[in-house]
Design a protein around this motif. Sequence first.
Motif, mmCIF file in Angstrom:
data_model
loop_
_atom_site.group_PDB
_atom_site.id
_atom_site.type_symbol
_atom_site.label_atom_id
_atom_site.label_comp_id
_atom_site.label_asym_id
_atom_site.label_seq_id
_atom_site.Cartn_x
_atom_site.Cartn_y
_atom_site.Cartn_z
ATOM 1 N N ASN A 93 -41.217 -21.727 43.793
ATOM 2 C CA ASN A 93 -40.009 -21.300 43.083
ATOM 3 C C ASN A 93 -39.773 -22.285 41.926
ATOM 4 N N ASP A 119 -39.122 -22.226 38.804
ATOM 5 C CA ASP A 119 -37.985 -22.058 37.885
ATOM 6 C C ASP A 119 -36.733 -22.758 38.407
ATOM 7 N N LYS A 120 -36.621 -22.860 39.746
ATOM 8 C CA LYS A 120 -35.477 -23.553 40.365
ATOM 9 C C LYS A 120 -35.939 -24.857 41.014
#
Length: 270
Positions: A29, A31-32
């Motif tokens: 993940n 992007d986060k």
Amino acid sequence: MANISDKSLADGKILQSVVDGVGVITFNNPDKRNAMSLEMWEGLGEALIALRDDPAVRVVILVGAGDKAFVSGADISQFEKTRHNAEASEEYSRRSAAQRALLADYPKPTIACIRGFCLGGGMQVAMLTDIRISGASGQFGIPAAKLGIAYGYDGLRHLVSLVGPSWARLIMYTGMRIDSAEALRIGLVDRVLPDAELWDATMEIARTISGNAPLAIKAAKITIAQVLKDPADRDMAAIKQIGIDCMDSADFREGRNAFMEKRKPQFKGR
């Protein structure tokens, strides 16, 4: 080359693969900064079970996608929905507790391969693994005090067992981040390497473990886990039994024969 064991879970945010007897679980993940959602916790559980039950897998590496983070903590954007008060937070903990328990009692050796941020829930995941290897970019911390939440008993028990009570207090009271050199010095991680060398070095350790006798490693894992318990809670019978299993195993014969014949042993785990 795709492997039949390659799997994508939690909408692609948890990846599972197997290479050379080494299972790899990737928190995907980026992007986060690989922040953990409930769905990712559940995907992690599925991957852990699949690799646990795969006889070809002898060791499991946990790693974050990209170069910014291992796991930067819980996905705070979910908190308004999942952890907005004590009751909701209890349900969140219950739903992620099964996965934490799986990792805590995992029968195979586990390694955390850490680049960048390893914070909050990410620290909890890393501390549940057997071995923590960090790149120079590793950043560690538990910002619970900055969010107004209590960090759970198991997470703090692991933290205290690794770094001692005074460092645990400093980390928890301040919510400070510490770099990889400090993390190594206080015992939070076991080895620090340049980021460019981190993956190959982690795989080398995993392959070394994979080539050793699985029952002997299981004996070490069981015994060390019991050493860390209060004397009244120790399962001495389990320690005795795994010792008997090792001495009666075909692998022990193979180890002796290979040593005498000056060759590399071929262990089968039985």
